[in-house]
Design a protein around this motif. Sequence first.
Motif, mmCIF file in Angstrom:
data_model
loop_
_atom_site.group_PDB
_atom_site.id
_atom_site.type_symbol
_atom_site.label_atom_id
_atom_site.label_comp_id
_atom_site.label_asym_id
_atom_site.label_seq_id
_atom_site.Cartn_x
_atom_site.Cartn_y
_atom_site.Cartn_z
ATOM 1 N N ASP A 274 -3.989 3.780 24.256
ATOM 2 C CA ASP A 274 -3.813 4.826 23.256
ATOM 3 C C ASP A 274 -3.053 4.181 22.105
ATOM 4 O OD1 ASP A 274 -2.966 6.904 21.656
ATOM 5 O OD2 ASP A 274 -2.456 8.228 23.316
ATOM 6 N N ARG A 275 -3.730 3.960 20.983
ATOM 7 C CA ARG A 275 -3.137 3.252 19.861
ATOM 8 C C ARG A 275 -2.429 4.188 18.873
ATOM 9 N NH1 ARG A 275 -2.272 -1.797 21.462
ATOM 10 N NH2 ARG A 275 -4.111 -3.110 21.513
ATOM 11 N N GLY A 276 -2.227 5.421 19.255
ATOM 12 C CA GLY A 276 -1.544 6.360 18.384
ATOM 13 C C GLY A 276 -2.506 7.122 17.502
ATOM 14 N N ASP B 151 8.023 2.777 14.864
ATOM 15 C CA ASP B 151 7.491 1.421 14.728
ATOM 16 C C ASP B 151 6.015 1.405 14.360
ATOM 17 O OD1 ASP B 151 9.933 0.265 15.322
ATOM 18 O OD2 ASP B 151 9.520 0.164 17.474
ATOM 19 N N TYR B 152 5.278 2.416 14.802
ATOM 20 C CA TYR B 152 3.850 2.487 14.488
ATOM 21 C C TYR B 152 3.437 3.952 14.400
ATOM 22 C CZ TYR B 152 3.197 3.322 19.512
ATOM 23 O OH TYR B 152 3.253 3.833 20.779
ATOM 24 N N ALA B 153 2.290 4.201 13.782
ATOM 25 C CA ALA B 153 1.796 5.566 13.620
ATOM 26 C C ALA B 153 1.347 6.109 14.975
ATOM 27 C CB ALA B 153 0.641 5.594 12.625
ATOM 28 N N LYS B 154 1.927 7.232 15.364
ATOM 29 C CA LYS B 154 1.637 7.837 16.658
ATOM 30 C C LYS B 154 0.808 9.101 16.489
ATOM 31 C CE LYS B 154 5.964 5.961 18.482
ATOM 32 N NZ LYS B 154 7.268 6.241 19.111
ATOM 33 N N ASP B 155 0.418 9.670 17.622
ATOM 34 C CA ASP B 155 -0.435 10.854 17.592
ATOM 35 C C ASP B 155 0.208 11.982 16.789
ATOM 36 O OD1 ASP B 155 -2.887 12.259 18.786
ATOM 37 O OD2 ASP B 155 -1.264 13.639 19.288
ATOM 38 N N SER C 274 0.151 3.659 26.239
ATOM 39 C CA SER C 274 0.414 3.762 24.816
ATOM 40 C C SER C 274 0.985 2.471 24.241
ATOM 41 C CB SER C 274 1.402 4.909 24.528
ATOM 42 O OG SER C 274 0.856 6.136 24.928
ATOM 43 N N GLY C 275 0.803 2.320 22.951
ATOM 44 C CA GLY C 275 1.488 1.265 22.216
ATOM 45 C C GLY C 275 0.793 -0.066 22.216
ATOM 46 N N VAL C 276 1.568 -1.119 22.487
ATOM 47 C CA VAL C 276 1.074 -2.473 22.314
ATOM 48 C C VAL C 276 0.341 -2.950 23.560
ATOM 49 C CG1 VAL C 276 2.899 -3.047 20.716
ATOM 50 C CG2 VAL C 276 3.230 -3.474 23.138
ATOM 51 N N GLY C 277 -0.459 -3.984 23.364
ATOM 52 C CA GLY C 277 -1.208 -4.566 24.474
ATOM 53 C C GLY C 277 -2.530 -5.103 23.970
ATOM 54 N N GLY C 278 -3.339 -5.639 24.860
ATOM 55 C CA GLY C 278 -4.623 -6.172 24.451
ATOM 56 C C GLY C 278 -5.442 -6.595 25.646
ATOM 57 N N VAL C 279 -6.382 -7.469 25.402
ATOM 58 C CA VAL C 279 -7.251 -7.949 26.463
ATOM 59 C C VAL C 279 -6.452 -8.802 27.433
ATOM 60 C CG1 VAL C 279 -9.294 -9.340 26.949
ATOM 61 C CG2 VAL C 279 -9.228 -7.878 24.933
ATOM 62 N N GLU C 280 -6.713 -8.649 28.706
ATOM 63 C CA GLU C 280 -6.013 -9.447 29.722
ATOM 64 C C GLU C 280 -6.349 -10.925 29.566
ATOM 65 O OE1 GLU C 280 -7.201 -7.921 33.461
ATOM 66 O OE2 GLU C 280 -6.109 -6.044 33.238
#
Length: 206
Positions: A124-126, A172-176, A200-206
């Motif tokens: 969930d990127r916000g 820190d970042y735009a949220k829902d 939610s928030g940061v992360g990416g491909v394993e």
Amino acid sequence: MSDTDDPEVTAELPDAPFHTTGTDHVTIWGSNEADTLAFYRDLLGMPLVLRQPNLDDPSQTHLFFDTGDGRILTVFVGDRASNQGGQRTQTGGVHHLCFSLDPERYEDVMDALDEAGKRYNVFDRGIFHSLYTTDNNGLVIELSADKYDIPDDRRGEVLATAQRLRVEDGADYAKDEHLAAAIEELGLDVEQYDLPEAESGVGGVE
């Protein structure tokens, strides 16, 4: 650098000698035709709309895919093995490509990737939901689904408003909540999509 020192974020056109009118196409250097068709046409469902030699190097084939709205992804392919690992992106390289998904088909997409044996992560990127996987070249592919049915011609305005609200909030970042507040402030009557729960928030491909 504080937010007050950052460049202005706005949906207004900048004072520039000219303005682009949209994205025509993006081209990537791919591996071979069979693996490229298997991923982009047969898994992601992009029609192959043009196939011809690479006009700068006729030993390569140039594949044109319709990404779903008439905007085109093209791939140069030849006799190269696919890359099953990741890529190390340097300055000037492409970090990832992102394609839009129908929010109502989001879980179907995850089922299809599972069936194809493709690893992926969902976040969930916000301001939207993102699913990350990799193509046959090791390039990160993001598949995003909007949280709200925002008209294309108002999208920049909504994001710029959400940006102002998140800065005012000290987030820190735009949220829902910033996105929802921006939609309300602009008086838009839009549908909210029912998307699966995700980290939610940061992360990416394993």
